[in-house]
Scaffold this active site. Structure first.
Site, PDB file in Angstrom:
ATOM      1  N   GLU A   1      -4.296 -12.036   1.406  1.00 58.29           N
ATOM      2  CA  GLU A   1      -5.585 -11.804   2.054  1.00 58.29           C
ATOM      3  C   GLU A   1      -6.515 -13.011   1.960  1.00 58.29           C
ATOM      4  O   GLU A   1      -7.477 -13.126   2.722  1.00 58.29           O
ATOM      5  CB  GLU A   1      -6.276 -10.582   1.442  1.00 58.29           C
ATOM      6  CG  GLU A   1      -6.668 -10.756  -0.018  1.00 58.29           C
ATOM      7  CD  GLU A   1      -6.988  -9.428  -0.686  1.00 58.29           C
ATOM      8  OE1 GLU A   1      -8.112  -9.304  -1.198  1.00 58.29           O
ATOM      9  OE2 GLU A   1      -6.129  -8.518  -0.677  1.00 58.29           O
TER      10      GLU A   1
ATOM     11  N   ARG B   1     -11.559 -11.125   8.151  1.00 57.37           N
ATOM     12  CA  ARG B   1     -11.276 -12.382   7.455  1.00 57.37           C
ATOM     13  C   ARG B   1     -11.178 -13.552   8.434  1.00 57.37           C
ATOM     14  O   ARG B   1     -11.407 -14.697   8.052  1.00 57.37           O
ATOM     15  CB  ARG B   1     -10.016 -12.248   6.610  1.00 57.37           C
ATOM     16  CG  ARG B   1     -10.156 -11.137   5.564  1.00 57.37           C
ATOM     17  CD  ARG B   1      -9.442 -11.426   4.290  1.00 57.37           C
ATOM     18  NE  ARG B   1      -9.496 -10.261   3.417  1.00 57.37           N
ATOM     19  CZ  ARG B   1     -10.494  -9.974   2.590  1.00 57.37           C
ATOM     20  NH1 ARG B   1     -11.546 -10.785   2.537  1.00 57.37           N
ATOM     21  NH2 ARG B   1     -10.465  -8.890   1.833  1.00 57.37           N
TER      22      ARG B   1
ATOM     23  N   GLN C   1       0.817  -1.207   0.000  1.00 53.91           N
ATOM     24  CA  GLN C   1       0.000   0.000   0.000  1.00 53.91           C
ATOM     25  C   GLN C   1       0.856   1.265   0.000  1.00 53.91           C
ATOM     26  O   GLN C   1       0.423   2.305  -0.499  1.00 53.91           O
ATOM     27  CB  GLN C   1      -0.922  -0.002   1.217  1.00 53.91           C
ATOM     28  CG  GLN C   1      -2.022   1.036   1.145  1.00 53.91           C
ATOM     29  CD  GLN C   1      -2.925   0.990   2.346  1.00 53.91           C
ATOM     30  OE1 GLN C   1      -2.827   1.838   3.209  1.00 53.91           O
ATOM     31  NE2 GLN C   1      -3.781   0.008   2.418  1.00 53.91           N
TER      32      GLN C   1
END
Length: 448
Positions: free
Chosen positions: A333, A405, A187
């Site tokens: 992820e 998650r 990011q």
């Protein structure tokens, strides 16, 4: 006889009574929505976002950009427009990843929140203070802070390299060349690239650390920049390895329909795999940079099959779940959901390339190991991932550590294991609003 009260924070994960057969409409991509908001805020003309995700993360991103002076108008529940003013004004911006996070009981938790608005603030007129909840102060942001300083920005953080911090915008930023170690979070690279067209000299970002995780997210950033008129040179198109160059230019406003969040489709596809059923995800794109598109390949290797039709992706389970040896470095992820499926497989699995998950919302590798093992599983951490040996599981509390998650991973296991209770399932609202209802509708076929 008095009944034992049910703990209000525990959600009984529904057990599948048979093969699922459902159509599940997944909300828009968080990653696409947030990047589109940033690009529209820097454009020379208004832009439209259709079917944006409206979740905690994206609403906080919009709030931060509004604090910078960006006009964002929601016209209907499924679309919004955004336009950047000639000069962004000063204000207070709340970090879009700034919720409180409990520490994992094995390691100190560190989380990388959204770095995307910080370079925008450097273009503002006056000081912009970024703040968040106290736990967000533990998230290291040195990468983007140091890079912005090297590019000419003035940032006060009292030497913390984290929130709270103040960016003193001067209405412009010189830009130029910068070296950055983004091995802990891609990011940081995306944050710099998205604002680079508005820098006087553009930017050359050179990654100097170990291998970059989550490369699909950088590819997504590059694709979205090009779609609004930016010129980007990158390693993927013959450029220098680990170097990205963005030229200064005006950005175009555009009309963008946000793709479904393919990573958020994971639990529903897993349900088809586990129950030997069928799940259709409408509007699955033929071409995308989203990491979740890798689920087609991964879950097929684990025993399913898919067909991409005019309706969307139709995924079908075979009734068998196979173990897998897979490098997830680009799609980290997806690890919690894959680990949950692997715990129910007929052979061992090794998940590799995800050491960086120790720095996510929680230490995801430690959390998955602890929670699956407490249900009777056999999971061990490796240097860069997990080794999972399937065993007969039993019910119990599946803690989420306020990690969305983790909540969906526990729900996946609960499909096949009676008595699994998910702690704070509401944390799924971070990216998947109304998950409990969607999950129940899938199991009852209400979505068909």
């Amino acid at each position: 006889m008095t009944e034992t009260p049910v703990h209000p924070a525990l959600w009984p994960a529904p057990v599948a009574s048979g093969a699922v057969d459902a159509t599940v409409t997944v909300p828009g991509s968080k990653s696409v929505t947030n990047r589109a908001l940033v690009l529209a805020s820097l454009a020379a003309e208004p832009g439209w976002l259709r079917r944006p995700l409206r979740s905690r993360d994206t609403l906080l991103m919009a709030e931060a950009l509004r604090a910078l002076g960006v006009g964002i108008e929601e016209t209907v529940s499924s679309s919004s427009s955004a336009a950047g003013p000639r000069r962004l004004r000063r204000g207070l911006a709340r970090d879009p990843g700034g919720s409180a996070r409990p520490r994992h009981d094995r390691r100190r938790q560190r989380r990388y929140g959204h770095a995307l608005p910080a370079p925008v603030a450097a273009l503002a007129d006056g000081p912009i203070r970024f703040d968040g909840d106290p736990r967000s102060y533990e998230r290291p942001l040195n990468g983007v802070i140091d890079a912005l300083r090297a590019l000419g920005a003035r940032i006060d953080d009292d030497g913390r390299g984290a929130l709270p911090l103040t960016v003193h915008g001067g209405g412009a930023l010189d830009g130029g060349r910068v070296r950055i170690d983004a091995s802990s979070s891609s990011q940081f690279v995306s944050a710099l690239l998205l604002s680079a067209p508005r820098f006087n000299q553009g930017v050359e970002v050179r990654h100097t650390g170990a291998s970059l995780p989550s490369m699909p997210h950088i590819r997504m950033t590059v694709d979205m920049l090009r779609s609004v008129g930016a010129q980007v040179d990158e390693p993927e198109t013959g450029g220098e390895p680990n170097v990205w160059r963005v030229s200064p230019s005006a950005l175009l406003g555009r009309d963008l329909t946000v793709e479904p969040d393919l990573s958020n489709a994971q639990p529903f596809l897993a349900a088809a795999l586990i129950t030997g059923g069928k799940v259709t995800i409408p509007d699955w794109p033929e071409r995308t940079t989203q990491p979740g598109d890798q689920l087609r390949r991964i879950f097929t290797e684990m025993g399913g099959s898919y067909e991409l039709t005019e309706r969307g992706l139709v995924f079908t389970g075979s009734g068998s779940i196979h173990g897998i040896d897979v490098d997830l470095s680009e799609v980290g992820e997806l690890t919690p959901g894959i680990a949950a499926v692997a715990a129910l497989a007929d052979s061992p699995s090794t998940l590799r390339g995800v050491a960086h998950l120790r720095l996510h919302e929680t230490d995801r590798l430690a959390a998955l190991t602890k929670e699956i093992n407490e249900l009777g599983g056999d999971v061990t951490e490796t240097a860069d991932g997990l080794h999972i040996r399937p065993r007969r599981l039993h019910g119990g509390i599946f803690h989420t550590y306020d990690d969305h998650r983790m909540a969906t991973a526990g729900s996946i296991i609960g499909l096949a294991v009676e008595g699994v209770q998910i702690e704070n399932v509401a944390t799924t609202a971070k990216t998947l609003p109304d998950f409990p209802r969607m999950w129940t509708d899938m199991l009852t076929g209400a979505g068909n």
